[in-house]
Design a protein around this motif. Structure first.
Motif, mmCIF file in Angstrom:
data_model
loop_
_atom_site.group_PDB
_atom_site.id
_atom_site.type_symbol
_atom_site.label_atom_id
_atom_site.label_comp_id
_atom_site.label_asym_id
_atom_site.label_seq_id
_atom_site.Cartn_x
_atom_site.Cartn_y
_atom_site.Cartn_z
ATOM 1 N N ASN A 277 0.820 -1.212 0.000
ATOM 2 C CA ASN A 277 0.000 0.000 0.000
ATOM 3 C C ASN A 277 0.854 1.262 0.000
ATOM 4 O O ASN A 277 0.537 2.222 -0.702
ATOM 5 N N LEU A 278 1.925 1.268 0.787
ATOM 6 C CA LEU A 278 2.824 2.423 0.786
ATOM 7 C C LEU A 278 3.411 2.644 -0.606
ATOM 8 O O LEU A 278 3.528 3.780 -1.070
ATOM 9 N N ALA A 279 3.766 1.560 -1.265
ATOM 10 C CA ALA A 279 4.322 1.668 -2.616
ATOM 11 C C ALA A 279 3.266 2.154 -3.609
ATOM 12 O O ALA A 279 3.529 3.040 -4.422
ATOM 13 N N GLU A 280 2.075 1.596 -3.533
ATOM 14 C CA GLU A 280 1.005 1.937 -4.481
ATOM 15 C C GLU A 280 0.498 3.357 -4.315
ATOM 16 O O GLU A 280 0.237 4.040 -5.288
ATOM 17 N N TYR A 281 0.309 3.773 -3.079
ATOM 18 C CA TYR A 281 -0.373 5.035 -2.825
ATOM 19 C C TYR A 281 0.545 6.191 -2.454
ATOM 20 O O TYR A 281 0.142 7.345 -2.529
ATOM 21 N N GLU A 282 1.794 5.871 -2.045
ATOM 22 C CA GLU A 282 2.712 6.940 -1.658
ATOM 23 C C GLU A 282 4.051 6.850 -2.376
ATOM 24 O O GLU A 282 4.925 7.683 -2.159
ATOM 25 N N GLY A 283 4.218 5.829 -3.212
ATOM 26 C CA GLY A 283 5.457 5.685 -3.959
ATOM 27 C C GLY A 283 6.660 5.315 -3.112
ATOM 28 O O GLY A 283 7.795 5.532 -3.522
#
Length: 139
Positions: A107-113
């Protein structure tokens, strides 16, 4: 088919966290096939670590979803698919917590890069996903 904790799954459906939907053997086979192919690709050390993580995470999700579908349920929340392993495969929290961690990292990768994974984390995810696929196939 009765799960290790059918009452918990039924309760999650009653409160709207899961949706009851008849099991579909063809869908399950497709999910397990996808999980196996992705896991095989995740093992290629020549790929970027981020790609290996993504492949292993999605393999784990497909396998966990196949277990949930075996019992006639579906979830719109990806994290819940992993938490339901306690009810579908009899996993202890110690067995699904790494998958929950992977979900948070995804989720951190998907939504915050921001993807922060190590080689050891990805290797552990691959190993756990391999065990998960075997357990889901046994249903």
């Amino acid at each position: 088919m009765t799960s290790p904790d059918s009452a918990a799954l039924a309760n999650l459906a009653r409160i709207g966290k899961l949706k009851a939907e008849p099991p579909d053997a063809r869908e399950r086979a497709g999910l397990l096939r996808s999980a196996s192919v992705r896991l095989q690709d995740a093992r290629h050390a020549t790929l970027a670590l981020e790609s290996r993580f993504d492949l292993a995470y999605n393999a784990a999700h497909a396998a966990a979803l196949s277990a949930l579908r075996a019992y006639g349920y579906r979830s719109e929340n990806r994290y819940l698919v992993f938490q339901c392993l306690e009810h579908t495969l009899g996993y202890k929290p110690s067995q699904w917590l790494l998958l929950d961690q992977a979900h948070k990292k995804r989720n951190l990768a998907e939504y915050e890069g921001d993807l922060d994974v190590t080689t050891s984390f990805v290797e552990e995810l691959i190993e756990q996903t391999s065990n998960l696929i075997v357990a889901a196939q046994a249903l």
